[in-house]
Design a protein around this motif. Structure first.
Motif, PDB file in Angstrom:
ATOM      1  N   THR A   1      -6.051   6.108 -10.757  1.00 10.76           N
ATOM      2  CA  THR A   1      -5.827   4.796 -10.043  1.00 10.76           C
ATOM      3  C   THR A   1      -4.313   4.585 -10.073  1.00 10.76           C
ATOM      4  O   THR A   1      -3.696   4.655 -11.054  1.00 10.76           O
ATOM      5  CB  THR A   1      -6.712   3.546 -10.670  1.00 10.76           C
ATOM      6  OG1 THR A   1      -5.946   3.301 -11.900  1.00 10.76           O
ATOM      7  CG2 THR A   1      -8.061   3.985 -10.730  1.00 10.76           C
ATOM      8  N   ASP A   2      -4.012   3.715  -9.029  1.00 13.48           N
ATOM      9  CA  ASP A   2      -2.682   3.237  -8.939  1.00 13.48           C
ATOM     10  C   ASP A   2      -2.635   1.799  -8.217  1.00 13.48           C
ATOM     11  O   ASP A   2      -3.002   1.459  -7.012  1.00 13.48           O
ATOM     12  CB  ASP A   2      -1.778   4.036  -7.908  1.00 13.48           C
ATOM     13  CG  ASP A   2      -0.362   3.625  -7.975  1.00 13.48           C
ATOM     14  OD1 ASP A   2       0.118   2.562  -8.757  1.00 13.48           O
ATOM     15  OD2 ASP A   2       0.324   4.324  -7.352  1.00 13.48           O
TER      16      ASP A   2
ATOM     17  N   TYR B   1       7.312  -1.365  -1.316  1.00 16.54           N
ATOM     18  CA  TYR B   1       8.403  -2.655  -1.849  1.00 16.54           C
ATOM     19  C   TYR B   1       8.512  -2.794  -3.220  1.00 16.54           C
ATOM     20  O   TYR B   1       7.466  -2.950  -3.942  1.00 16.54           O
ATOM     21  CB  TYR B   1       7.953  -3.962  -1.006  1.00 16.54           C
ATOM     22  CG  TYR B   1       8.761  -5.051  -1.124  1.00 16.54           C
ATOM     23  CD1 TYR B   1       9.643  -5.403  -0.410  1.00 16.54           C
ATOM     24  CD2 TYR B   1       8.465  -5.800  -2.375  1.00 16.54           C
ATOM     25  CE1 TYR B   1      10.672  -6.656  -0.682  1.00 16.54           C
ATOM     26  CE2 TYR B   1       9.403  -6.927  -2.481  1.00 16.54           C
ATOM     27  CZ  TYR B   1      10.362  -7.363  -1.699  1.00 16.54           C
ATOM     28  OH  TYR B   1      11.208  -8.364  -1.829  1.00 16.54           O
ATOM     29  N   TYR B   2       9.685  -3.057  -3.729  1.00 18.26           N
ATOM     30  CA  TYR B   2       9.780  -3.439  -5.156  1.00 18.26           C
ATOM     31  C   TYR B   2      11.097  -4.308  -5.024  1.00 18.26           C
ATOM     32  O   TYR B   2      12.127  -3.961  -4.541  1.00 18.26           O
ATOM     33  CB  TYR B   2       9.923  -2.344  -5.925  1.00 18.26           C
ATOM     34  CG  TYR B   2      10.434  -2.543  -7.321  1.00 18.26           C
ATOM     35  CD1 TYR B   2       9.254  -3.246  -8.157  1.00 18.26           C
ATOM     36  CD2 TYR B   2      11.647  -2.423  -7.857  1.00 18.26           C
ATOM     37  CE1 TYR B   2       9.426  -3.514  -9.478  1.00 18.26           C
ATOM     38  CE2 TYR B   2      11.611  -2.556  -9.373  1.00 18.26           C
ATOM     39  CZ  TYR B   2      10.575  -3.080 -10.117  1.00 18.26           C
ATOM     40  OH  TYR B   2      10.987  -3.617 -11.522  1.00 18.26           O
TER      41      TYR B   2
ATOM     42  N   PRO C   1       2.720   1.319  -2.963  1.00 23.08           N
ATOM     43  CA  PRO C   1       1.264   1.555  -2.380  1.00 23.08           C
ATOM     44  C   PRO C   1       0.263   1.756  -3.362  1.00 23.08           C
ATOM     45  O   PRO C   1       0.672   1.991  -4.711  1.00 23.08           O
ATOM     46  CB  PRO C   1       1.635   2.749  -1.664  1.00 23.08           C
ATOM     47  CG  PRO C   1       2.511   3.383  -2.254  1.00 23.08           C
ATOM     48  CD  PRO C   1       3.665   2.486  -3.049  1.00 23.08           C
ATOM     49  N   GLY C   2      -1.082   1.422  -3.282  1.00 25.94           N
ATOM     50  CA  GLY C   2      -1.734   1.459  -4.237  1.00 25.94           C
ATOM     51  C   GLY C   2      -2.742   2.412  -3.635  1.00 25.94           C
ATOM     52  O   GLY C   2      -2.889   2.965  -2.522  1.00 25.94           O
ATOM     53  N   ASN C   3      -3.665   3.178  -4.701  1.00 31.68           N
ATOM     54  CA  ASN C   3      -4.698   4.177  -4.167  1.00 31.68           C
ATOM     55  C   ASN C   3      -5.672   4.290  -5.477  1.00 31.68           C
ATOM     56  O   ASN C   3      -5.418   4.217  -6.490  1.00 31.68           O
ATOM     57  CB  ASN C   3      -3.901   5.498  -3.501  1.00 31.68           C
ATOM     58  CG  ASN C   3      -3.762   6.230  -4.689  1.00 31.68           C
ATOM     59  OD1 ASN C   3      -2.975   5.958  -5.867  1.00 31.68           O
ATOM     60  ND2 ASN C   3      -4.003   7.471  -4.531  1.00 31.68           N
ATOM     61  N   LEU C   4      -6.780   5.068  -4.850  1.00 33.42           N
ATOM     62  CA  LEU C   4      -7.617   5.607  -6.012  1.00 33.42           C
ATOM     63  C   LEU C   4      -7.514   7.146  -5.474  1.00 33.42           C
ATOM     64  O   LEU C   4      -8.078   7.622  -4.610  1.00 33.42           O
ATOM     65  CB  LEU C   4      -9.220   5.132  -5.654  1.00 33.42           C
ATOM     66  CG  LEU C   4     -10.143   5.809  -6.537  1.00 33.42           C
ATOM     67  CD1 LEU C   4      -9.969   5.662  -7.913  1.00 33.42           C
ATOM     68  CD2 LEU C   4     -11.622   5.489  -6.074  1.00 33.42           C
TER      69      LEU C   4
ATOM     70  N   ARG D   1      -3.341   6.203   0.380  1.00 30.90           N
ATOM     71  CA  ARG D   1      -2.687   5.065  -0.163  1.00 30.90           C
ATOM     72  C   ARG D   1      -2.662   4.063   1.081  1.00 30.90           C
ATOM     73  O   ARG D   1      -2.506   3.980   2.099  1.00 30.90           O
ATOM     74  CB  ARG D   1      -1.152   5.663  -0.580  1.00 30.90           C
ATOM     75  CG  ARG D   1      -1.129   6.886  -1.397  1.00 30.90           C
ATOM     76  CD  ARG D   1       0.301   7.452  -1.630  1.00 30.90           C
ATOM     77  NE  ARG D   1       0.683   6.536  -2.475  1.00 30.90           N
ATOM     78  CZ  ARG D   1       0.520   6.622  -4.015  1.00 30.90           C
ATOM     79  NH1 ARG D   1      -0.045   7.610  -4.441  1.00 30.90           N
ATOM     80  NH2 ARG D   1       1.118   5.617  -4.773  1.00 30.90           N
ATOM     81  N   TRP D   2      -2.451   2.821   0.294  1.00 26.67           N
ATOM     82  CA  TRP D   2      -2.262   1.655   1.153  1.00 26.67           C
ATOM     83  C   TRP D   2      -1.387   0.454   0.604  1.00 26.67           C
ATOM     84  O   TRP D   2      -0.872   0.668  -0.658  1.00 26.67           O
ATOM     85  CB  TRP D   2      -3.722   0.902   1.244  1.00 26.67           C
ATOM     86  CG  TRP D   2      -4.412   0.672   0.012  1.00 26.67           C
ATOM     87  CD1 TRP D   2      -5.252   1.775  -0.618  1.00 26.67           C
ATOM     88  CD2 TRP D   2      -4.342  -0.324  -1.015  1.00 26.67           C
ATOM     89  NE1 TRP D   2      -5.610   1.377  -1.872  1.00 26.67           N
ATOM     90  CE2 TRP D   2      -5.162  -0.009  -2.256  1.00 26.67           C
ATOM     91  CE3 TRP D   2      -3.931  -1.384  -1.217  1.00 26.67           C
ATOM     92  CZ2 TRP D   2      -5.249  -0.560  -3.296  1.00 26.67           C
ATOM     93  CZ3 TRP D   2      -3.954  -2.288  -2.372  1.00 26.67           C
ATOM     94  CH2 TRP D   2      -4.658  -1.935  -3.320  1.00 26.67           C
ATOM     95  N   GLU D   3      -0.695  -0.155   1.590  1.00 22.15           N
ATOM     96  CA  GLU D   3       0.515  -0.951   1.098  1.00 22.15           C
ATOM     97  C   GLU D   3      -0.419  -2.542   0.646  1.00 22.15           C
ATOM     98  O   GLU D   3      -1.491  -2.761   1.072  1.00 22.15           O
ATOM     99  CB  GLU D   3       1.212  -1.451   2.262  1.00 22.15           C
ATOM    100  CG  GLU D   3       2.032  -0.097   2.699  1.00 22.15           C
ATOM    101  CD  GLU D   3       2.796   0.293   1.700  1.00 22.15           C
ATOM    102  OE1 GLU D   3       3.248  -0.275   0.781  1.00 22.15           O
ATOM    103  OE2 GLU D   3       2.855   1.767   1.652  1.00 22.15           O
ATOM    104  N   GLY D   4       0.312  -3.096  -0.002  1.00 23.14           N
ATOM    105  CA  GLY D   4      -0.209  -4.524  -0.393  1.00 23.14           C
ATOM    106  C   GLY D   4       0.057  -4.837  -1.948  1.00 23.14           C
ATOM    107  O   GLY D   4      -0.848  -4.904  -2.717  1.00 23.14           O
ATOM    108  N   GLU D   5       1.342  -5.136  -2.309  1.00 20.98           N
ATOM    109  CA  GLU D   5       1.824  -5.593  -3.496  1.00 20.98           C
ATOM    110  C   GLU D   5       1.047  -6.606  -3.948  1.00 20.98           C
ATOM    111  O   GLU D   5       0.778  -8.049  -3.255  1.00 20.98           O
ATOM    112  CB  GLU D   5       3.099  -5.896  -3.512  1.00 20.98           C
ATOM    113  CG  GLU D   5       3.903  -6.238  -4.895  1.00 20.98           C
ATOM    114  CD  GLU D   5       5.370  -6.392  -5.167  1.00 20.98           C
ATOM    115  OE1 GLU D   5       5.811  -6.381  -6.066  1.00 20.98           O
ATOM    116  OE2 GLU D   5       6.075  -6.160  -3.886  1.00 20.98           O
ATOM    117  N   GLY D   6       0.335  -6.683  -5.039  1.00 15.16           N
ATOM    118  CA  GLY D   6      -0.469  -7.770  -5.708  1.00 15.16           C
ATOM    119  C   GLY D   6      -1.758  -7.980  -5.111  1.00 15.16           C
ATOM    120  O   GLY D   6      -2.483  -8.969  -5.279  1.00 15.16           O
TER     121      GLY D   6
END
Length: 581
Positions: free
Chosen positions: A54-55, A444-445, A101-104, A18-23
């Protein structure tokens, strides 16, 4: 992405990380050969599917060609109709992160042969699940029939190829279902929808198709009954008409030789009388906790209930509508009408078409004003007007949930607000995603920018008293801080409440301080994702008591053992129309 693109200077990430980075977005690339067999199924010259998780948003490229863009998070596409195990395939996936967070996640291959076999297995298991639910819900089930089915499962399927097992089992299920259909059982007990002054809608579901009718009356005698349904149904819906306003009725549903317990309902008053309603939501995932919350809600004897959404974990999974929503709410749903402000999780599996068939199947919301739908609608109760919106309907892209400007919903909302101000002392707006939010978990949200940009100015200019939302799994509340400035977005005339403590895992970290939100009032820390010790991460519901041009609002905790907890927040408000009326 071009297959020969040089990515040697990029930072490396792998699936599952998982990695951070909104947008922000991340690319994943790999070259691979198709194996000669997958799970025992040969692949050469066979059709193959590839599965992704995916997220959030995913773009999928095969040998440099964009195959699909999707918001679904988990889905599959045809990779090839004739696999060649001697050639390499270049796969590239772009994951776009909206929040947190985003991830595959998982990426996997499956043959079309196995995919179809799995679909057949799921259908058969669904039929078995229906039989199991029948025997759990029927007061005197046919034991001989279930013993016969058990004998087939235990002794006659051994050592046969799986397709033969399925055929034998489905043949036996045909016999079992014919017997059980003749002796009905409730899958979902009767629940109330769309109460009016002179009518009410009652829905229920039986395990197998059957006919049904409703007996009802004032007092202990059920002196009236509806005409029996013309066709056998699984899901039943009948509307009682010609009722008296503000009247308590008894009723029960009858299907052949079974009937539901006698319950009560009350029609809407024809004049301004004191009333109370409950708001809660985000009950998905943990039905035992939701049931605890529902039991306490039932004890309040409110006039109706509004759920702010995310009633199931994934809308496409029909069993979750029963297990996560309808079974827990049976403590109040037979006697108290309820409404759902549809959440993003209800759209799970349906993002592409932006229509949720199970939602449309199970609700009967009031669609009385021109332009409204089951997804966004309004209704009056005594001297108050309620508007339920759907921020998931539009395509918000990287900005998040949106009600598109000048869409049907947007235009309907404006017109509905105009009419409401002519006749109501109170206007309440409900939408699952919040314009303003301070808390989340794991990233973050701070709420939905499109709602703050397009919807909040309309709310603030039209005497809305309270905006109720969910999505964030906690309690957040902001009283008015007038005046609202549409140019800067500063201030607020309406109160904003998040009630997302209905059963799902609670959030635990405050990322932002909004002027429009008063509690939680502990400091925000956007640089950490750890539990911050805040006191408003609680399972709860919100009780609103309306008495003329005064209201009392109470946030009530539900303890871990299911008992009623403390009133941990309360306030009173006066109608914004008090001075002018």
């Amino acid at each position: 992405m071009k297959p020969d693109y040089d990515d040697s200077n990029w930072e490396n990430i792998t699936t599952g990380d998982r990695w951070e980075g909104e947008g922000q977005h991340a690319w994943y690339r790999t070259d691979f050969k198709i194996p000669k067999e997958i799970n025992g199924f040969e692949t050469q010259n066979k059709a193959l599917r590839i599965f992704f998780v995916t997220d959030d948003r995913g773009e999928f490229y095969v040998n440099g060609v964009l195959k699909i863009t999707s918001e679904e998070k988990r889905f599959n596409i045809i990779l090839t109709t004739s696999a060649d195990t001697s050639k390499k395939i270049k796969l590239a996936i772009k994951v776009i992160n909206y929040g947190g967070p985003g991830n595959l996640g998982a990426v996997s291959l499956i043959t079309e042969e196995e995919f179809k076999l799995q679909a057949d297995i799921r259908k058969t298991l669904s039929r078995i699940d229906r039989v199991e639910r029948y025997f759990k819900s029927h007061p005197q089930p046919d034991v001989e029939t279930i013993n016969t089915l058990s004998e087939v499962l235990l002794n006659k399927l051994n050592k046969k190829p799986l397709p033969e097992q399925l055929e034998l089992l489905n043949n036996q299920l045909d016999v079992v279902e014919d017997k059980l259909t003749a002796d009905p059982a409730f899958l979902i007990l009767p629940y109330l929808q769309s109460a009016e002054k002179t009518g009410i809608t009652i829905k229920w579901e039986t395990v197998y198709p059957t006919y049904g009718f409703i007996e009802y009356g004032i007092g202990d005698e059920l002196t009236k009954k509806t005409i029996e349904e013309a066709n056998p149904n699984l899901l039943h819906q009948l509307t009682l008409v010609g009722l008296e306003p503000d009247q308590l009725y008894n009723y029960r549903v009858v299907c052949k030789n079974i009937s539901s317990p006698v319950s009560k309902f009350k029609t809407k008053p024809d004049k301004n009388k004191p009333f109370k309603f409950i708001v809660y939501g985000d009950n998905r995932t943990r039905p035992k906790i939701h049931e605890n919350v529902s039991k306490q809600i039932a004890l309040e004897n409110s006039d109706f209930i509004i759920n702010v959404g995310d009633v199931v974990s994934r809308g496409a999974i029909l069993a979750e509508w029963i297990d996560e929503y309808f079974l827990p709410i049976r403590h109040y749903s037979n006697s108290t009408p309820s409404y759902i402000s549809i959440g993003n999780h209800e759209y799970g599996g349906f993002w592409k078409q932006r229509k949720v068939p199970p939602f449309e199947k199970y609700v009967a919301h009031p669609i009385s004003s021109v332009g409204s739908t089951e997804y966004y609608f309004s209704f009056d109760y005594a001297n108050a007007h309620f508007i339920i919106l759907d921020p998931n309907e539009g395509e918000g892209g990287d900005d998040g949930s949106i009600i598109s400007p000048y869409s049907q919903q947007y235009n309907w909302f404006i017109e509905d607000l105009k009419e409401a101000q002519k006749k109501s002392d109170w206007i309440f707006v409900v939408m699952h995603e919040p314009p303003y939010s301070e808390c989340w978990s794991g990233g973050y949200y701070d709420g939905e920018p499109p709602l703050r940009k397009y919807i909040v100015p309309i709310i603030e200019a039209n005497n809305v008293s309270i905006v109720f939302s969910g999505h964030t799994h906690d309690y957040e509340r902001g009283l008015p801080h007038p005046p609202y400035d549409p140019e800067t977005g500063k201030g607020n005339n309406a109160a904003y409440i998040i009630s997302g403590g209905g059963g799902s895992r609670l959030d635990n970290h405050k990322y932002y301080d909004w002027e429009q939100i008063d509690i939680p009032d502990h400091p925000a820390d956007p640089n950490s994702d750890e539990f911050d010790g805040g006191e408003y991460y609680r399972y709860h519901y919100v009780l609103v008591e309306v008495d003329g041009k005064k209201i009392k609002v109470k946030a009530i905790e539900v303890n871990g053992d299911g008992t009623r907890g403390e009133i941990f927040d309360s306030f009173e408000m006066t109608s914004p129309f008090s001075k002018s009326n």
